[in-house]
Write a protein that holds these residues in place. Structure first.
Motif, PDB file in Angstrom:
ATOM      1  N   UNK A  65       0.851  -1.186   0.000  1.00 51.74           N
ATOM      2  CA  UNK A  65       0.000   0.000   0.000  1.00 51.74           C
ATOM      3  C   UNK A  65       0.891   1.241   0.000  1.00 51.74           C
ATOM      4  N   UNK A  66       0.301   2.396  -0.180  1.00 50.01           N
ATOM      5  CA  UNK A  66       1.089   3.629  -0.320  1.00 50.01           C
ATOM      6  C   UNK A  66       1.874   3.942   0.956  1.00 50.01           C
ATOM      7  N   UNK A  67       1.341   3.626   2.114  1.00 53.58           N
ATOM      8  CA  UNK A  67       2.066   3.867   3.362  1.00 53.58           C
ATOM      9  C   UNK A  67       3.362   3.064   3.397  1.00 53.58           C
ATOM     10  N   UNK A  68       3.317   1.799   2.958  1.00 56.55           N
ATOM     11  CA  UNK A  68       4.524   0.978   2.939  1.00 56.55           C
ATOM     12  C   UNK A  68       5.491   1.474   1.864  1.00 56.55           C
ATOM     13  N   UNK A  69       4.989   1.872   0.706  1.00 53.67           N
ATOM     14  CA  UNK A  69       5.876   2.395  -0.344  1.00 53.67           C
ATOM     15  C   UNK A  69       6.622   3.633   0.148  1.00 53.67           C
ATOM     16  N   UNK A  70       5.948   4.502   0.885  1.00 53.48           N
ATOM     17  CA  UNK A  70       6.605   5.683   1.453  1.00 53.48           C
ATOM     18  C   UNK A  70       7.708   5.284   2.424  1.00 53.48           C
ATOM     19  N   UNK A  71       7.440   4.310   3.273  1.00 51.01           N
ATOM     20  CA  UNK A  71       8.456   3.855   4.222  1.00 51.01           C
ATOM     21  C   UNK A  71       9.648   3.242   3.503  1.00 51.01           C
ATOM     22  N   UNK A  72       9.391   2.426   2.497  1.00 48.27           N
ATOM     23  CA  UNK A  72      10.482   1.765   1.771  1.00 48.27           C
ATOM     24  C   UNK A  72      11.333   2.769   1.009  1.00 48.27           C
ATOM     25  N   UNK A  73      10.720   3.822   0.500  1.00 48.51           N
ATOM     26  CA  UNK A  73      11.478   4.857  -0.210  1.00 48.51           C
ATOM     27  C   UNK A  73      12.441   5.598   0.713  1.00 48.51           C
ATOM     28  N   UNK A 114      -5.002  -0.563   0.241  1.00 45.87           N
ATOM     29  CA  UNK A 114      -5.165   0.838   0.633  1.00 45.87           C
ATOM     30  C   UNK A 114      -6.257   0.994   1.687  1.00 45.87           C
ATOM     31  N   UNK A 115      -7.103   0.003   1.834  1.00 42.59           N
ATOM     32  CA  UNK A 115      -8.143   0.032   2.853  1.00 42.59           C
ATOM     33  C   UNK A 115      -7.591  -0.070   4.267  1.00 42.59           C
ATOM     34  N   UNK A 116      -6.351  -0.536   4.393  1.00 39.10           N
ATOM     35  CA  UNK A 116      -5.696  -0.614   5.700  1.00 39.10           C
ATOM     36  C   UNK A 116      -5.017   0.729   5.954  1.00 39.10           C
ATOM     37  N   UNK A 152       4.443  -8.276   5.462  1.00 44.91           N
ATOM     38  CA  UNK A 152       5.256  -7.403   6.287  1.00 44.91           C
ATOM     39  C   UNK A 152       4.387  -6.188   6.588  1.00 44.91           C
ATOM     40  N   UNK A 153       4.148  -5.918   7.852  1.00 40.23           N
ATOM     41  CA  UNK A 153       3.294  -4.777   8.206  1.00 40.23           C
ATOM     42  C   UNK A 153       3.932  -3.990   9.340  1.00 40.23           C
ATOM     43  N   UNK A 211       6.398   3.231  10.539  1.00 41.00           N
ATOM     44  CA  UNK A 211       7.447   2.218  10.453  1.00 41.00           C
ATOM     45  C   UNK A 211       7.789   1.534  11.760  1.00 41.00           C
ATOM     46  N   UNK A 212       6.955   1.684  12.759  1.00 39.71           N
ATOM     47  CA  UNK A 212       7.192   1.040  14.053  1.00 39.71           C
ATOM     48  C   UNK A 212       6.330  -0.215  14.174  1.00 39.71           C
TER      49      UNK A 212
END
Length: 147
Positions: free
Chosen positions: A4-12, A130-132, A100-101, A106-107
């Protein structure tokens, strides 16, 4: 791999980790019980507690038992990639979902896996990550081309 977009932001914005991780997690002892693949045979030592716990289905049992909490997203990513390779090698005819969540910051990183079973309801909504909204989520699918 989908995220989801939140994870993509963290990975970037991922940085290197100086944390060490137990080698046991990178060399897990997968075992089979009641057509379920479990991360650690030690969970079978107290088989009665597994049998007494109410799970919706085998997928729920695996997703509940096969999870591990870690403190670092980078280490979680390395670990889930390792588990993916090890599951492919040990169980080439089975299909898996690895997750992976974390929080959106990121915590509280959690990794888990379960077998994909078409006859059981989804454990995670793969088509609506994205619903999460309160979680950053990455999903890896191990799909077997040979049925």
């Amino acid at each position: 791999m989908i995220a989801n977009s939140a994870m993509r932001n963290l990975l970037n914005n991922l940085t290197e980790s100086n944390l060490s991780m137990s080698l046991d997690l990178f060399n897990p002892d997968f075992c089979m019980w009641n057509d379920c693949i479990l991360l650690d045979a030690s969970s079978l030592r107290n088989i009665h507690s597994i049998e007494k716990t109410i799970y919706q289905d085998q997928m729920d049992l695996e997703a509940s038992i096969n999870h591990y909490h870690i403190e670092n997203l980078k280490t979680g990513l390395e670990l889930i990639e390792n588990w993916e390779e090890r599951l492919k090698l040990k169980y080439p005819k089975r299909e898996f979902i690895l997750i992976l969540s974390s929080t959106i910051t990121g915590e509280d990183v959690v990794i888990r896996f379960y077998q994909l079973r078409n006859y059981e309801p989804e454990w995670i909504k793969l088509k609506d990550l994205e619903g999460y909204r309160e979680e950053a989520i990455l999903v890896m699918e191990i799909l077997n081309a040979i049925q």
